[in-house]
Each structure stands twice: as C-alpha cells, then as structure tokens.
Design a protein around this motif. Sequence first.
Motif, PDB file in Angstrom:
ATOM      1  N   ASN A 287      40.504  42.637  71.948  1.00 30.49           N
ATOM      2  CA  ASN A 287      41.688  41.804  72.467  1.00 30.49           C
ATOM      3  C   ASN A 287      42.592  41.156  71.438  1.00 30.49           C
ATOM      4  OD1 ASN A 287      43.703  40.943  74.196  1.00 30.49           O
ATOM      5  ND2 ASN A 287      42.152  39.277  75.102  1.00 30.49           N
ATOM      6  N   LEU A 288      41.716  40.409  70.593  1.00 29.69           N
ATOM      7  CA  LEU A 288      42.546  39.628  69.495  1.00 29.69           C
ATOM      8  C   LEU A 288      43.036  40.545  68.631  1.00 29.69           C
ATOM      9  CD1 LEU A 288      39.802  36.789  68.948  1.00 29.69           C
ATOM     10  CD2 LEU A 288      42.018  36.430  70.101  1.00 29.69           C
ATOM     11  N   GLY A 289      42.289  41.795  68.091  1.00 27.80           N
ATOM     12  CA  GLY A 289      43.185  42.566  67.447  1.00 27.80           C
ATOM     13  C   GLY A 289      44.162  43.038  67.868  1.00 27.80           C
ATOM     14  N   ALA A 290      44.320  43.641  69.092  1.00 30.40           N
ATOM     15  CA  ALA A 290      45.621  44.042  69.813  1.00 30.40           C
ATOM     16  C   ALA A 290      46.738  42.900  69.830  1.00 30.40           C
ATOM     17  CB  ALA A 290      45.399  44.496  70.965  1.00 30.40           C
ATOM     18  N   ARG A 291      46.277  41.614  69.945  1.00 30.85           N
ATOM     19  CA  ARG A 291      47.372  40.554  69.960  1.00 30.85           C
ATOM     20  C   ARG A 291      47.918  40.393  68.457  1.00 30.85           C
ATOM     21  NH1 ARG A 291      44.758  35.637  72.773  1.00 30.85           N
ATOM     22  NH2 ARG A 291      46.863  34.808  72.059  1.00 30.85           N
ATOM     23  N   LEU A 292      47.126  40.404  67.542  1.00 31.48           N
ATOM     24  CA  LEU A 292      47.480  40.286  66.194  1.00 31.48           C
ATOM     25  C   LEU A 292      48.312  41.588  65.602  1.00 31.48           C
ATOM     26  CD1 LEU A 292      46.910  38.785  63.519  1.00 31.48           C
ATOM     27  CD2 LEU A 292      44.959  40.270  62.826  1.00 31.48           C
ATOM     28  N   SER A 293      48.229  42.622  66.124  1.00 34.70           N
ATOM     29  CA  SER A 293      48.845  43.952  65.697  1.00 34.70           C
ATOM     30  C   SER A 293      50.196  43.785  66.360  1.00 34.70           C
ATOM     31  CB  SER A 293      48.255  45.066  66.100  1.00 34.70           C
ATOM     32  OG  SER A 293      48.986  46.132  65.917  1.00 34.70           O
ATOM     33  N   ALA A 294      50.180  43.084  67.616  1.00 32.71           N
ATOM     34  CA  ALA A 294      51.336  43.231  68.392  1.00 32.71           C
ATOM     35  C   ALA A 294      52.353  41.974  67.462  1.00 32.71           C
ATOM     36  CB  ALA A 294      51.401  42.769  69.910  1.00 32.71           C
ATOM     37  N   CYS A 295      51.787  40.648  67.497  1.00 39.11           N
ATOM     38  CA  CYS A 295      52.419  39.627  66.685  1.00 39.11           C
ATOM     39  C   CYS A 295      53.032  40.013  65.528  1.00 39.11           C
ATOM     40  CB  CYS A 295      51.314  38.389  66.788  1.00 39.11           C
ATOM     41  SG  CYS A 295      52.057  36.780  66.023  1.00 39.11           S
ATOM     42  N   THR A 296      52.135  40.758  64.620  1.00 39.96           N
ATOM     43  CA  THR A 296      52.626  41.207  63.245  1.00 39.96           C
ATOM     44  C   THR A 296      53.920  41.920  63.295  1.00 39.96           C
ATOM     45  OG1 THR A 296      50.250  40.919  62.482  1.00 39.96           O
ATOM     46  CG2 THR A 296      51.781  42.219  61.237  1.00 39.96           C
ATOM     47  N   SER A 297      53.857  42.926  64.261  1.00 41.96           N
ATOM     48  CA  SER A 297      54.948  43.891  64.428  1.00 41.96           C
ATOM     49  C   SER A 297      56.232  42.876  64.725  1.00 41.96           C
ATOM     50  CB  SER A 297      54.587  44.985  65.570  1.00 41.96           C
ATOM     51  OG  SER A 297      55.709  45.767  65.699  1.00 41.96           O
ATOM     52  N   ARG A 298      55.893  42.141  65.838  1.00 41.72           N
ATOM     53  CA  ARG A 298      57.196  41.265  66.272  1.00 41.72           C
ATOM     54  C   ARG A 298      57.796  40.341  65.199  1.00 41.72           C
ATOM     55  NH1 ARG A 298      54.208  40.832  70.881  1.00 41.72           N
ATOM     56  NH2 ARG A 298      53.594  38.481  70.390  1.00 41.72           N
ATOM     57  N   HIS A 299      56.848  39.864  64.295  1.00 44.45           N
ATOM     58  CA  HIS A 299      56.955  39.016  63.122  1.00 44.45           C
ATOM     59  C   HIS A 299      57.824  39.872  62.323  1.00 44.45           C
ATOM     60  CE1 HIS A 299      57.009  35.422  60.374  1.00 44.45           C
ATOM     61  NE2 HIS A 299      56.368  36.490  59.748  1.00 44.45           N
ATOM     62  N   LEU A 300      57.589  40.950  61.964  1.00 44.18           N
ATOM     63  CA  LEU A 300      58.160  41.932  61.069  1.00 44.18           C
ATOM     64  C   LEU A 300      59.590  42.298  61.449  1.00 44.18           C
ATOM     65  CD1 LEU A 300      55.328  44.234  59.711  1.00 44.18           C
ATOM     66  CD2 LEU A 300      56.575  42.498  58.518  1.00 44.18           C
ATOM     67  N   ASP A 301      59.743  42.562  62.732  1.00 44.93           N
ATOM     68  CA  ASP A 301      61.044  42.603  63.339  1.00 44.93           C
ATOM     69  C   ASP A 301      61.987  41.820  63.075  1.00 44.93           C
ATOM     70  OD1 ASP A 301      60.183  45.251  63.971  1.00 44.93           O
ATOM     71  OD2 ASP A 301      59.716  44.924  65.991  1.00 44.93           O
ATOM     72  N   ARG A 302      61.508  40.522  63.390  1.00 42.58           N
ATOM     73  CA  ARG A 302      62.300  39.453  63.440  1.00 42.58           C
ATOM     74  C   ARG A 302      62.910  39.191  61.985  1.00 42.58           C
ATOM     75  NH1 ARG A 302      58.733  36.972  67.224  1.00 42.58           N
ATOM     76  NH2 ARG A 302      57.673  36.014  65.625  1.00 42.58           N
ATOM     77  N   LYS A 303      61.969  39.330  60.963  1.00 43.15           N
ATOM     78  CA  LYS A 303      62.244  39.233  59.640  1.00 43.15           C
ATOM     79  C   LYS A 303      63.181  40.235  59.046  1.00 43.15           C
ATOM     80  CE  LYS A 303      59.874  35.555  58.830  1.00 43.15           C
ATOM     81  NZ  LYS A 303      60.498  34.280  58.360  1.00 43.15           N
ATOM     82  N   ARG A 304      63.074  41.365  59.402  1.00 45.36           N
ATOM     83  CA  ARG A 304      63.945  42.512  59.128  1.00 45.36           C
ATOM     84  C   ARG A 304      65.222  42.297  59.721  1.00 45.36           C
ATOM     85  NH1 ARG A 304      61.329  46.076  61.409  1.00 45.36           N
ATOM     86  NH2 ARG A 304      59.844  46.743  59.537  1.00 45.36           N
ATOM     87  N   GLN A 305      65.479  42.005  60.841  1.00 53.56           N
ATOM     88  CA  GLN A 305      66.775  41.464  61.626  1.00 53.56           C
ATOM     89  C   GLN A 305      67.476  40.244  60.639  1.00 53.56           C
ATOM     90  OE1 GLN A 305      66.223  40.758  65.544  1.00 53.56           O
ATOM     91  NE2 GLN A 305      65.573  42.738  66.111  1.00 53.56           N
ATOM     92  N   ALA A 306      66.349  39.096  60.293  1.00 56.29           N
ATOM     93  CA  ALA A 306      67.206  38.102  59.428  1.00 56.29           C
ATOM     94  C   ALA A 306      67.657  38.801  58.209  1.00 56.29           C
ATOM     95  CB  ALA A 306      66.210  37.037  59.268  1.00 56.29           C
ATOM     96  N   VAL A 307      66.953  39.631  57.566  1.00 51.12           N
ATOM     97  CA  VAL A 307      67.533  40.161  56.033  1.00 51.12           C
ATOM     98  C   VAL A 307      68.862  40.928  56.239  1.00 51.12           C
ATOM     99  CG1 VAL A 307      66.735  41.825  54.321  1.00 51.12           C
ATOM    100  CG2 VAL A 307      64.992  40.278  55.162  1.00 51.12           C
ATOM    101  N   ARG A 308      68.727  41.703  57.393  1.00 53.00           N
ATOM    102  CA  ARG A 308      69.984  42.286  57.459  1.00 53.00           C
ATOM    103  C   ARG A 308      71.328  41.434  57.770  1.00 53.00           C
ATOM    104  NH1 ARG A 308      67.015  45.643  61.558  1.00 53.00           N
ATOM    105  NH2 ARG A 308      66.172  47.606  60.435  1.00 53.00           N
ATOM    106  N   ALA A 309      70.894  40.306  58.693  1.00 50.57           N
ATOM    107  CA  ALA A 309      72.234  39.295  58.867  1.00 50.57           C
ATOM    108  C   ALA A 309      72.422  38.760  57.538  1.00 50.57           C
ATOM    109  CB  ALA A 309      71.843  38.368  60.017  1.00 50.57           C
TER     110      ALA A 309
END
Length: 521
Positions: A287-309
């Motif tokens: 459960n913690l691994g799945a939560r960590l993977s989802a959290c990492t994916s969301r964090h990378l998406d937010r950083k990618r959008q910030a770089v584009r802006a």
Amino acid sequence: MSEAATESRSNATEYTVSEISGALKRTVEDAFGNVRVRGEISGYRGPHSSGHAYFALKDDRARIEAVVWKTTMARLKFRPEEGMEVIASGRLTTYPGKSNYQIVIDNLEPAGAGALMALLEERKRRLQAEGLFDAGRKRRLPFMPRVIGVITSPTGSVIRDIIHRIKDRFPLTVLVWPVRVQGDTTAKEVTAAVNGFNALTWDGAIRQPDLLIAARGGGSLEDLWGFNDEGLARAVAASRIPIISAVGHETDWTLVDFVADMRAPTPTGAAEMAVPVKAELEATLANLGARLSACTSRHLDRKRQAVRAAARALPSPDQLLALPRRRFDEATSRLGRGLTVSIERKRARLERQRLTPATLSRRLNETRRLTGRDIARARAAFFAIVRQGRARFQRNSARLSPAPIVRRQKLQADTLAGLTRRQEQAMARRLDRLRAALTQADRLLTTLSHKAVLARGFALVKDADGTVVKRVAELAPGAALQLEFADGSAEAIATSGGARPKLAAKPSGKAKEPGNQGSLF
C-alpha cells in the motif's frame, strides 16, 4: 566409716558417659521416630560446603535445633530463609557431642500459602525500593527481531505453542534454552539461561538473540515459586537483551513479571508481542509503495507543468544575446584604434624618460628612505609588543601567590583539629558508658551470686565428685559429702539417705541394702 561408705557405693550401677548418651539417644528416637513440627526458622546457616544446612525451629516459648542433610536439600521445593514459618517432618535424635537433641528433617514445606505470600510481598517491597520495577529502566522491544531466545521446558506444550505462533506470524530463528520450570533448581537454571544468552556475541557461531521469552504454563503458587527467586529477578533486571515474561496464566504474577521489560498474559501472547504479522507488513508495504508511486507521478506532472509555464514566460536565446552581441561588435571596432593610440602614448613617454645615473640614484635613495621608514616602524612595533607582553606577565605574576594555598592549608588543619577533638570526646563518652555498664554488671553478679545466700546461714552440699546434691533421695548411706559455707568448706558422711535411681540393671553378686531417710551426721 570409710569401709562402709565404699561398700555402700559399690551397690549402685555405674555408667560411662557414652552409655548414658546411647541410652538417651535410643529412648528419644524410639519415642519420636516420626514427627511434624511447626515453627519459625532461626539462625539459618547453610547450605555449607558439605551441602548440609543447620538452623533452629522456634515459637514464642521454646526452640529446637534442626539439620537438613545434603540429599534432603536437593529434594526441597523451595530454599529455606531466615524468619520463614515452616512445617518440618522428620525424626528426633540426640547429638552426644553437645548433649542436646535435634530434629533431622526429611521434608520441609511452608506453613500454608500465607507464608509464601508474606515472603513474596517482602521480596517485592525490597526490589521495588531498589527501583527494579521502575518503568524508566525497562527497554523497548525490537519491532522486527532476527533471532528470539526462548527459556522454557523443551518437552511441554508451551514451546510448541510459541514456535507455532511465531511460524504463523513471522518465521525467523528461534533458540531454545531448555530448563526445568518447576522444582528447586528452576531459579538456578533460568538464571543461567538469561546470563548465557547475554554472554553470546553478535558475530559468534551462535548469534545473540534480539529478544528473550521466559515462559511456562500455569500452576499454583508453589509450582511457580522458582520464578519468585530474588537472584533470578536481579538477573532478568540486569539483562542487556529485552525480556518478555510469560509465566503462568493471566492471573498469575511472579517477581519476573515485575522486572521483565514486558509481561505477556500467556506464552502464546508473548509470541504475538515478539513478532509482527508478515502478511500485514507485506500488505502495508504494498500500500505504501502504491501511494509512493502515485505521489511521485503527481509530483513530476506538477513540476513538468511548472517548467512549461516558465518556458513560455522566458525570452528566446536570440533576444537574450542581441544586446551582448551588439556591445561585442562595438568593442571590436574600437579595439584597433585604441591599441594604436596606446602605443603612441607609450612611445612618447619612453622618449621623455631616458635612463641616466642621476635618475637611478634618485630612485635608489627613495627606495632606501622607504626601507628605513619600514624598518623603524617594525622596530617600534616589536618593542611595543614586548612591552605589552612584559606588562601582561607582571599582572599575571602579581595574581599568582601562595597566600590562597596557605589559607586553604590552615582551614584544613583547623578542620582536622576539630575532628580530633570530637573523636577524643566520643571515646571518653564511650568509655564512661562501658565503665558504668561494667559497674552495673558487677553489682548484679554480686547480688545473684550463691555466696550471698551462704552468708545468710545456708550451706551448699556436694558429693565426692563435686556434683551439687539437691534432694535427700540422691544420697546413699555412707556417701562422702562436702559442705560449703560462707567462710570455708567441711567434709561430712551421710549416715542414711534415699535410693539412687537406676537407668538399667547390671548383674551383681551382692544384694542391695535398703536405704532409709535420715540426716547427714
């Protein structure tokens, strides 16, 4: 008169001391072959190097000496202690060496559960006063131990329950130290097991356990008494390895439960406290691994959008380099003309400043002047530093003096003199008290002495052996007597007396003459 006394005395049966002692021993052992005695242990001595134990049983009016042989000590279910009320079973006998009687104990048991509870409460209060029960000294159990040491009987159901529960929850290495969990050797074996596990090392052939479990099934207070041993409780408290106590059922309490780092209601409960559930850990980890993977994916998406802006807001590289490029081109165009002008200026200056001896002399004098000035400044600075150091040294030397040491020595000497005076006064008071006690004892001895009775007109009667004669029945006609008065002694002959008691008859060719009551003259 002398011949008559000799003939009269020959009629009495004579015994040796050994014969008297043997007759008494047979009489006591025949009459008291098997007895049960209830009393309080007093003057406990043992077991000695021979393995025997000696003490006395007493109540509020009498006492009797007791002995427990080595073989009997090995069978006792508990260890006797000073002040314990017990019921002793055995036989009475005599000890000729001291002319006293004693009981040879074959079995010893506490005088009811109340005595054991009183002894247990006394030990509990003493250990609690020493802080062995404090929660602050107890260690936390390791969350995931690698090796667990179990101290219990290898043949009972307790070890099977513990191993089965650990295997179901979290399989790992279990080291079993076999001990007896009931009997008089329980405390010694469990103590040796605790110390033995602590003596192991982390990198040895047998790895030291991360956690210990001391366990046994339920039972009566007598069955669990070995786990109430004071030495075992101190060994558990001193253990460097955390210990779980699982002795008896949930309602059973022993001293080991109080000093252990954790107390389990049952041996199975101890196994559950020792290890977590592996399946639950795996599920939690997934459960913690799945939560960590989802959290990492969301964090990378937010950083990618910030770089584009940020990229949209930044100017292009051509726009950023346009102004520097223009400045570079202008500097390039001015560089050739600036070099030409600089060369012309240098040439004109060189032509105006020609090298002559006068010029060199002026520069040399100027250099000497500057050098002398620097040397003078350096000398002045050096002397200033020396003066400052000398002044600091003088200030420090003024503060350092033997006066404080002398004052402290005088203070210590005064203290020593005061202690000496106190010691002399205490010794004088002690001698006065001892002198008064000795005087009182001397007066008491004088008061209680039989010589004071003799001074009032009484006489002390002794036979020829010096034994005091208390009754007329102890006299034989013609017996030689000694009369002790206040001012001396005198000899006398008994003309008549009572019959002397016989312990046993011996064959004799002469008939006894009947005795008559009479006076000593």
